[in-house]
Design an enzyme around this catalytic site. Structure first.
Site, PDB file in Angstrom:
ATOM      1  N   ASN A  99       0.851  -1.145  -0.125  1.00 56.67           N
ATOM      2  CA  ASN A  99       0.043   0.092  -0.008  1.00 56.67           C
ATOM      3  C   ASN A  99       0.562   1.230   0.004  1.00 56.67           C
ATOM      4  O   ASN A  99       2.028   1.205   0.585  1.00 56.67           O
ATOM      5  CB  ASN A  99      -0.748  -0.021   1.206  1.00 56.67           C
ATOM      6  CG  ASN A  99      -1.918  -1.152   1.295  1.00 56.67           C
ATOM      7  OD1 ASN A  99      -1.766  -1.961   0.296  1.00 56.67           O
ATOM      8  ND2 ASN A  99      -2.356  -1.518   2.308  1.00 56.67           N
ATOM      9  N   VAL A 100       0.303   2.342  -0.617  1.00 54.95           N
ATOM     10  CA  VAL A 100       1.215   3.506  -0.870  1.00 54.95           C
ATOM     11  C   VAL A 100       0.325   4.795   0.275  1.00 54.95           C
ATOM     12  O   VAL A 100       0.868   5.727   0.183  1.00 54.95           O
ATOM     13  CB  VAL A 100       1.217   4.125  -2.339  1.00 54.95           C
ATOM     14  CG1 VAL A 100       1.993   2.844  -3.377  1.00 54.95           C
ATOM     15  CG2 VAL A 100      -0.110   4.165  -2.691  1.00 54.95           C
ATOM     16  N   HIS A 116       5.838  -0.706  -2.896  1.00 51.07           N
ATOM     17  CA  HIS A 116       5.408   0.133  -3.776  1.00 51.07           C
ATOM     18  C   HIS A 116       5.606   1.637  -3.487  1.00 51.07           C
ATOM     19  O   HIS A 116       4.796   2.651  -4.297  1.00 51.07           O
ATOM     20  CB  HIS A 116       3.860  -0.192  -4.272  1.00 51.07           C
ATOM     21  CG  HIS A 116       3.883  -1.672  -4.776  1.00 51.07           C
ATOM     22  ND1 HIS A 116       2.590  -2.233  -4.900  1.00 51.07           N
ATOM     23  CD2 HIS A 116       4.845  -2.410  -5.195  1.00 51.07           C
ATOM     24  CE1 HIS A 116       2.942  -3.494  -5.311  1.00 51.07           C
ATOM     25  NE2 HIS A 116       4.219  -3.705  -5.459  1.00 51.07           N
ATOM     26  N   CYS A 128      16.704  15.332 -11.828  1.00 50.32           N
ATOM     27  CA  CYS A 128      17.600  16.509 -11.839  1.00 50.32           C
ATOM     28  C   CYS A 128      18.665  16.303 -10.776  1.00 50.32           C
ATOM     29  O   CYS A 128      18.221  15.878  -9.906  1.00 50.32           O
ATOM     30  CB  CYS A 128      16.839  17.906 -12.034  1.00 50.32           C
ATOM     31  SG  CYS A 128      16.598  18.323 -10.141  1.00 50.32           S
ATOM     32  N   PRO A 215     -11.087 -11.892   2.889  1.00 47.71           N
ATOM     33  CA  PRO A 215     -12.674 -12.666   2.757  1.00 47.71           C
ATOM     34  C   PRO A 215     -12.673 -13.631   1.557  1.00 47.71           C
ATOM     35  O   PRO A 215     -13.649 -14.228   1.542  1.00 47.71           O
ATOM     36  CB  PRO A 215     -13.632 -11.660   2.761  1.00 47.71           C
ATOM     37  CG  PRO A 215     -12.757 -10.213   2.588  1.00 47.71           C
ATOM     38  CD  PRO A 215     -11.313 -10.766   2.869  1.00 47.71           C
TER      39      PRO A 215
HETATM   40  P1  OAD Z   1      -6.252  -5.808  -4.624  1.00 50.77           P
HETATM   41  O1  OAD Z   1      -7.264  -4.623  -5.001  1.00 50.77           O
HETATM   42  O2  OAD Z   1      -5.656  -6.400  -5.909  1.00 50.77           O
HETATM   43  O3  OAD Z   1      -6.856  -6.909  -3.621  1.00 50.77           O
HETATM   44  C1  OAD Z   1      -7.252  -6.489  -2.580  1.00 50.77           C
HETATM   45  C2  OAD Z   1      -7.452  -7.607  -1.760  1.00 50.77           C
HETATM   46  O4  OAD Z   1      -8.145  -7.261  -0.628  1.00 50.77           O
HETATM   47  C3  OAD Z   1      -8.648  -8.457  -2.341  1.00 50.77           C
HETATM   48  O5  OAD Z   1      -8.298  -9.905  -2.386  1.00 50.77           O
HETATM   49  C4  OAD Z   1      -9.752  -8.590  -1.584  1.00 50.77           C
HETATM   50  O6  OAD Z   1     -10.476  -9.604  -1.411  1.00 50.77           O
HETATM   51  C5  OAD Z   1      -9.311  -8.139  -0.299  1.00 50.77           C
HETATM   52  N1  OAD Z   1     -10.072  -7.376   0.866  1.00 50.77           N
HETATM   53  C6  OAD Z   1     -11.288  -6.675   0.360  1.00 50.77           C
HETATM   54  N2  OAD Z   1     -11.413  -6.147   1.672  1.00 50.77           N
HETATM   55  C7  OAD Z   1     -10.799  -6.510   2.601  1.00 50.77           C
HETATM   56  C8  OAD Z   1     -11.020  -6.644   3.982  1.00 50.77           C
HETATM   57  N3  OAD Z   1     -11.811  -5.967   4.724  1.00 50.77           N
HETATM   58  N4  OAD Z   1     -10.265  -7.206   4.767  1.00 50.77           N
HETATM   59  C9  OAD Z   1      -9.087  -8.187   4.072  1.00 50.77           C
HETATM   60  N5  OAD Z   1      -9.103  -8.343   2.737  1.00 50.77           N
HETATM   61  C10 OAD Z   1      -9.960  -7.717   2.111  1.00 50.77           C
HETATM   62  O7  OAD Z   1      -4.979  -4.891  -3.952  1.00 50.77           O
HETATM   63  P2  OAD Z   1      -3.502  -5.669  -3.957  1.00 50.77           P
HETATM   64  O8  OAD Z   1      -3.429  -6.911  -3.537  1.00 50.77           O
HETATM   65  O9  OAD Z   1      -2.943  -4.672  -2.747  1.00 50.77           O
HETATM   66  O10 OAD Z   1       0.279  -2.033  -7.209  1.00 50.77           O
HETATM   67  O11 OAD Z   1      -2.800  -5.041  -5.111  1.00 50.77           O
HETATM   68  C11 OAD Z   1      -1.551  -5.193  -5.427  1.00 50.77           C
HETATM   69  C12 OAD Z   1      -0.938  -4.072  -6.381  1.00 50.77           C
HETATM   70  O12 OAD Z   1      -1.650  -3.909  -7.278  1.00 50.77           O
HETATM   71  C13 OAD Z   1      -1.260  -2.860  -5.579  1.00 50.77           C
HETATM   72  O13 OAD Z   1       0.073  -2.525  -4.638  1.00 50.77           O
HETATM   73  C14 OAD Z   1      -1.179  -1.660  -6.842  1.00 50.77           C
HETATM   74  C15 OAD Z   1      -2.163  -2.616  -7.802  1.00 50.77           C
HETATM   75  O14 OAD Z   1      -1.964  -2.340  -8.879  1.00 50.77           O
HETATM   76  C16 OAD Z   1       0.996  -0.676  -7.853  1.00 50.77           C
HETATM   77  O15 OAD Z   1       0.322   0.231  -7.949  1.00 50.77           O
HETATM   78  C17 OAD Z   1       2.255  -0.976  -8.276  1.00 50.77           C
END
Ligand code: OAD
Length: 417
Positions: A99-100, A116, A128, A215
């Site tokens: 997460n950012v 990230h 620069c 979930p």
């Molecule tokens: P995703 O949006 O791909 O996945 C989010 C995950 O969180 C999903 O599997 C959901 O099921 C789960 N989720 C949703 N609500 C939740 C909750 N309350 N508790 C636990 N889990 C929950 O996000 P990331 O896996 O973080 O990269 O994505 C990875 C990367 O892809 C990001 O860092 C970003 C994105 O493109 C860059 O920007 C380089």
């Protein structure tokens, strides 16, 4: 399943947690994938690649500027708070995040490995010569998009890692090293973006117990030892409750001493603003927990692994009363910290002072391994002087400390009986 995870955590020293967007979902930060994820509405190739920025920096910045405003209005949730507490609870704890948004840091997690980057960082797109690689800028919204580099006037870029860019080698190395642990969690990530998604396999191959909190099922679910199909903001507080009291809390028959956790920020704030509380505190004792963590973890000695900065002392019973504090202070990074303590003035008169002081001294020397303990009393006070000398403490100095006439007493471990 839940219980076996609790059992593993109870005995664990090295715990590593990797998080993704799902951990911030309950805070209101949109995830990327899933029904209403960002990538349903926006295209990666138009917004999150170096090519996209080269083609249309304004469009890319509009998206990041919008997300900065959205995230800026969000607060850390229960999952962030538990992880911040765990960063103080386990002797070796690492938090790796994709997460950012900066919410782990805002919850008080001492050291976050940001795979990230950060949406709150910027850098010069042209790299620069006068610019550092990245720096922090909380301006939201930016008055001009793209915001200009203060050094060369060219466009700034967001300090995040885009698709097609390599991750910071130091952060990646530290993350890989952190997979060598007792328990590894993957929380709130869809586990499809590499190299982050590969860390859990690394941890499992290295012998860690692996657990997923999500979930929904992901490509990682089948490979982990324990998959908890729950939202992070429910599963983590639940686990935390079952872990029981903090291992570095201390109880005597009438008192309890426990670390001030990041979630106690309201109390920390009160420390600074309530003059009555400040009467028995002094600025240099109350170093923020995060600073204390960096001081102690940077010093290569026997308490390096213990990241505690500040403890509060309460009376036990139905209506606990705040009796005092102790805090680590250090002259600088790498210097051996001292443990300072002070009791509420009223407390010195309640006859519990000796028990309290004895507990703090034993705790500092025996549990924390601190070589030197300092006591301060905020007024020339015969009772406190008698108590402290009864413990073998030596009068050190009398100082005007923030306008208060303060007596300092000290005791070194090698002198204590
Ligand atoms: P995703 O949006 O791909 O996945 C989010 C995950 O969180 C999903 O599997 C959901 O099921 C789960 N989720 C949703 N609500 C939740 C909750 N309350 N508790 C636990 N889990 C929950 O996000 P990331 O896996 O973080 O990269 O994505 C990875 C990367 O892809 C990001 O860092 C970003 C994105 O493109 C860059 O920007 C380089």
């Amino acid at each position: 399943m839940f219980q076996s995870l609790v059992d593993a955590l109870t005995g664990a020293r090295r715990v590593t947690v990797m998080t993704g967007a799902g951990v911030s979902a309950a805070s209101g930060v949109p995830t990327f994938r899933g029904a209403d994820g960002l990538w349903k509405h926006f295209r990666v190739e138009e917004l999150a690649t170096p090519d996209a920025f080269a083609r249309n920096p304004r469009l890319v910045w509009e998206w990041y500027d919008w997300r900065r405003q959205l995230i800026g209005a969000c607060e850390p949730n229960a999952a962030h708070h538990v992880l911040a507490d765990w960063s103080l609870r386990f002797p070796q704890f690492a938090l790796i995040t994709q997460n950012v948004d900066g919410l782990h840091e805002r919850a008080g997690t001492a050291r976050v490995l940001r795979l990230h980057g950060s949406i709150w960082d910027v850098g010069c797109w042209r790299n620069c010569a006068a610019s550092p690689h990245r720096w922090r800028d909380h301006t939201t919204p930016f008055p001009v998009l793209p915001p200009p580099c203060p050094h060369c006037g060219g466009p700034l870029r967001p300090g995040v890692v885009w698709f097609g860019e390599t991750l910071d080698a130091e952060v990646m190395d530290a993350s890989l090293a952190a997979t060598d642990c007792d328990v590894f969690f993957t929380v709130g990530t869809s586990s499809v973006v590499y190299p982050a998604a590969g860390l859990v396999d690394h941890a499992r191959r290295g012998g860690a117990l692996t657990a997923e909190i999500n979930p929904d099922s992901t490509p990682a679910s089948g490979g982990v030892d324990i998959a908890l199909a729950l939202p992070a903001e429910r599963a983590l507080p639940d686990l935390d409750r079952r872990l029981g009291p903090h291992p570095l809390a201390l109880q005597t028959s009438r008192l309890s001493l426990r670390p001030v956790l990041p979630r106690d920020t309201a109390m920390l704030h009160q420390l600074w603003t309530d003059p009555a509380v400040r009467r028995f505190l002094w600025d240099d004792a109350v170093i923020p927990v995060t600073t204390a963590a960096s001081v102690t973890s940077a010093s290569a000695n026997d308490f390096a692994a213990r990241h505690y900065g500040l403890w509060s002392l309460y009376t036990r019973g139905d209506e606990p009363k705040l009796a005092g504090f102790c805090g680590l202070r250090s002259e600088g990074i790498g210097e051996a910290p001292e443990l300072l303590f002070g009791l509420q003035p009223a407390f010195w008169r309640q006859g519990l002072a000796l028990e309290a002081a004895r507990a703090v001294v034993a705790y500092g020397f025996d549990t924390l391994g601190i070589p030197r303990i300092i006591a301060a009393t905020d007024a020339p006070n015969e009772r406190s002087a008698r108590t402290l000398t009864a413990l073998g403490m030596r009068f050190d100095r009398r100082d005007d400390h923030h306008g208060l006439d303060t007596l300092f007493y000290s005791l070194d471990r090698n002198e204590s009986a």
